[in-house]
Scaffold this motif. Structure first.
Motif, PDB file in Angstrom:
ATOM      1  N   MET A  37     -18.020   1.915  -1.048  1.00 40.46           N
ATOM      2  CA  MET A  37     -16.910   2.634  -1.675  1.00 40.46           C
ATOM      3  C   MET A  37     -17.058   4.136  -1.498  1.00 40.46           C
ATOM      4  N   VAL A  63      -8.716  -3.205  -2.324  1.00 42.49           N
ATOM      5  CA  VAL A  63     -10.009  -3.397  -1.668  1.00 42.49           C
ATOM      6  C   VAL A  63     -10.071  -4.846  -1.200  1.00 42.49           C
ATOM      7  N   ARG A  80      -7.841   7.599  -5.786  1.00 38.37           N
ATOM      8  CA  ARG A  80      -7.663   6.375  -6.560  1.00 38.37           C
ATOM      9  C   ARG A  80      -7.510   5.172  -5.622  1.00 38.37           C
ATOM     10  N   LEU A  81      -8.014   4.041  -6.063  1.00 39.03           N
ATOM     11  CA  LEU A  81      -7.967   2.828  -5.255  1.00 39.03           C
ATOM     12  C   LEU A  81      -6.622   2.128  -5.376  1.00 39.03           C
ATOM     13  N   PHE A 124     -10.484  -0.610   2.673  1.00 33.42           N
ATOM     14  CA  PHE A 124     -10.262   0.153   1.453  1.00 33.42           C
ATOM     15  C   PHE A 124      -8.992   0.987   1.617  1.00 33.42           C
ATOM     16  N   SER A 152       0.835  -1.206   0.000  1.00 32.44           N
ATOM     17  CA  SER A 152       0.000   0.000   0.000  1.00 32.44           C
ATOM     18  C   SER A 152       0.865   1.250   0.000  1.00 32.44           C
ATOM     19  N   MET A 200      -6.735   3.817  -0.269  1.00 32.39           N
ATOM     20  CA  MET A 200      -6.889   4.794  -1.333  1.00 32.39           C
ATOM     21  C   MET A 200      -5.804   5.860  -1.260  1.00 32.39           C
TER      22      MET A 200
END
Length: 237
Positions: free
Chosen positions: A218, A200, A196-197, A189, A97, A191
């Protein structure tokens, strides 16, 4: 309706205290409700063998929980002689991440390790670790830039994470432990600050969910991560 009395789209109280470790290049104590995580960033002028010679930097993470972070004492993983599967999965999530927001070319051939130690758990420890980990990373990179060791800022976009789920039939933002343990659907989640993701993680925990419900979750996540990014920026300003 929620055990905490919060609205469906209401985050727990978030606070981020920086500079809590005198030795680490970057550090913070993030509190999301009763979930408290100490995050430190360590800078090293080396990279793992699989990156060496590429000119690219590397960001990785380690995660752990103190024995009394929860209601009952957990045995230290060091005493067991190995990390549990949950720990390995979470620290890999944190690492990938954070890397999603980093320009590894601009970072140069050096490594930053982000350690996330859960002092107290009340749901959402991986999300708090990612959010606080980014703050520690930001502070460590600030020192690199101040020293002139990097030419341009390698941090492209803030990274934050929040949990959402369906509790008592309703979509809710930022689950605490009483909700997390009884949620019909639970998700995390990750982000960027621009919305922007990155990742998930969704699973049914006793009931299925529809596409419309996923879209609602979301939207809640986008609201929550925007609030977290604002808190990150305020802490590192």
């Amino acid at each position: 309706m929620r055990p905490s009395g919060r609205d469906l789209s209401e985050m727990r109280k978030v606070s981020i205290e920086t500079g809590v470790s005198r030795h680490a290049e970057g550090s913070c104590l993030i509190k999301v409700g009763h979930t408290h995580v100490l995050c430190t960033a360590t800078l090293e002028e080396r990279v793992p063998p699989f990156v060496k010679g590429s000119g690219l930097g590397w960001v990785t993470a380690e995660y752990g929980m103190l024995p009394r972070a929860t209601n009952t004492r957990m045995r230290r993983e060091a005493a067991a002689g190995k990390q549990g599967g949950r720990t390995v999965e979470i620290q890999r999530l944190i690492g990938r991440s954070l890397r999603a927001g980093v320009d590894r070319v601009a970072l140069g051939e050096r490594q930053i390790t982000v350690d996330c130690d859960v002092l107290q758990a009340d749901g959402g420890t991986r999300c708090a670790s990612i959010t606080g980990g980014w703050v520690a990373l930001r502070l460590a990179v600030n020192k690199l830039m101040k020293a002139g060791d990097v030419i341009s800022d390698p941090l492209m976009d803030p990274v934050a994470a929040v949990s959402c789920g369906i509790y008592a039939g309703q979509p809710v933002l930022d689950l605490d432990y009483p909700e997390d343990s009884e949620a019909g659907v639970d998700g995390n989640f990750v982000m960027t600050g621009s919305g922007r993701l990155i990742e998930v993680q969704m699973s049914a925990e006793g009931s299925t969910f529809s596409r419309d419900q996923l879209n609602t979750l979301m939207d809640l996540a986008a609201k929550g991560t925007a609030e977290l990014v604002a808190a990150q920026k305020a802490a590192t300003a």
